[in-house]
Write an enzyme that holds these catalytic residues in place. Structure first.
Site: not given
Lengths: 322, 322
Positions: A140, A143-144
């Site tokens: 992701c 997300c990261d």
């Protein structure tokens, strides 16, 4: 056998938020939090996530498992009951609905499905190990991608569809170079996304690695590189990188419901009306990644979990089933 | 004048979550967090809320202003810039868009509108004071109804529409008796909701107080009762209660956009497609209570704020505007 007002299947952000709201609405929800179905454990995908920096309310970030424990404590505090088993079988063809696990057989007036989706992985040992330990392997980018470890580094994205280009394009904001590794010599992505990709290639921000598959991941504490095999020449090649992003799709956890609920062509629950959480079966509601192709964030899942509980509460009240 | 990539208007859960996600996507968002437009202050409606027990992640509950400070810190940490002024004027008729406040004139490629909605109040001094201090006066049964102070108590709901019946019905789970105070002698609510109301009256859980308006609220630390005036006889009557819930509607904060965006008949921003946050103007996105008639929770607003930032990011990338 008593009939539950609402049974929630799944214990990620969507399921636990549905439980918080259902419990506060005095519906005494019962949750099947799962055991190991779909390779997941109670708490869902965030149990395999180290730092969560984008769930609002935690300015310093929070560890995924810590956050999910907080969600669970909150649901429990208001009276949610938990069964730590996977549901094996459901019958939504008549009301009250029935749900079976190894040791329980439950009847329910309303059901909230929040079984989520799982990212697809290649299945390599070091890939999975570094993904779980926060060692620079992720599924992701949103997300990261913003984590400092990826700043001005060489990153690798595996995949050839729209979401691979999207993840890669997102990562160019931070990376020195984003390599897109694809097993064929052209993208599956839509024309628009292909144009975006080749523009980024021209600008020196992305580079394709065609006809190649990931066969190994190097690194101990964190990733140092990947080994690729050319599917035409069988040649092996090592590529140094500080981050690896898998973008080879997600699999919604809907095997259990494929006879009972309308699913789309990718297996996601298909809500007749995207503005609420109703499914095609009256009394069954769905929330979180099991319906979401697009956003897949903890906070979006939590938001729809709340909606599902309120939809269920209002539906039960309208039926006189409270 | 440089052109901002994304400007966010509003600083409640939706706006600040959009800022967190936009900032992490390296869009360097600029937020007009407002000053006092619509009777709100930066942080939105939760700044007037004491205990928040249902926002997932805080099992012990959290004070509204503490929570909003955490959201703001998180948005700031990733690079959001803030202007503590109300937007006075927007021009969405051509791109880049323009937004003006008293001291700033800003151009933007994309805009996220998250100006929220405000609950309507009668405007009585003690009503507003006790609402702000957590003294048993509220405009949201789902948010506050489960608090221990309302358990097995007499509660009063003011209003005659669907949401008044819905709030009242929700409160019957906890209350000894729920009085529904309405200025007319019949409900405005739909037939279904009227049936639900009269069923609850039969069951001894609700009681109507017709032809009556709220003229005063009694109580020092917390509410002890309300004074009602009968609009036909002009008679005054005191009714003891431990909770007062206003259900006389909400006003979306959209005055600023009524020439620029498609609004529905109640003034909410009308999204062409409820599954995403696009508005009828390409490049303008909307999130939170300003589009939400139905759920109005912090976590649902935060979820759509996240969606708006991701929609804006993908739209900007598709336009080559990053």
């Amino acid at each position: 056998m008593s009939i539950e007002k609402v049974v929630i299947v799944g214990s990620g952000p969507a399921g636990l938020t549905a439980a918080i709201y259902a419990a506060r609405a005095a519906l005494q929800p019962l949750m099947f939090e799962g055991f190991n179905a779909g390779g997941l454990i109670p708490g869902g995908q965030l149990m395999f996530t180290t730092d969560v920096e984008n769930y609002p309310g935690f300015p310093e970030g929070v560890m995924g498992p810590t956050m999910m424990q907080a969600f669970r404590d909150q649901a429990e505090r208001f009276g949610t009951r938990f069964i730590r088993e996977d549901v094996r079988k459901v019958d939504f063809s008549k009301r009250p609905f029935t749900l079976e696990s190894d040791e329980h057989n439950v009847q329910a007036h309303a059901v909230v499905i929040a079984t989520g989706a799982r990212a697809n992985w290649m299945g390599l040992e070091n890939e999975l190990r570094l993904a779980k330990s926060g060692g620079g392997v992720s599924a992701c980018a949103v997300c990261d991608g913003a984590l400092p470890i990826y700043r001005d580094q060489d990153l690798v994205v595996v995949g050839g569809g729209d979401s691979a280009v999207e993840e890669g394009s997102y990562l160019t904001k931070f990376a020195k170079m984003v390599y897109l590794v694809h097993r064929r010599d052209q993208l599956r992505a839509s024309k628009t996304m292909q144009q975006r990709f080749f523009k980024l290639v021209e600008e020196g921000k992305m580079k394709p690695v065609w006809d190649s598959i990931l066969v190994d991941v190097h690194g101990d504490q964190s990733i140092t590189g990947v080994r690729l095999r050319n599917v035409k020449s069988d040649e092996l090649r090592d590529l140094n990188c500080k981050g690896l992003f898998l973008a080879i799709g997600h699999t919604p956890n809907t095997e259990l419901f494929k006879e009972s609920l309308e699913l789309d062509d990718k297996g996601y629950v298909k809500p007749p009306n995207p503005g609420n959480t109703y499914t095609n079966v009256e009394g069954v509601f769905a929330a979180g990644d099991v319906v979401d192709h697009t956003y897949r964030q903890a906070v979006t899942a939590a938001g729809t979990g709340c909606m599902a509980a309120l939809d269920a509460e209002r539906w039960l009240a309208a039926q006189g089933l409270e």
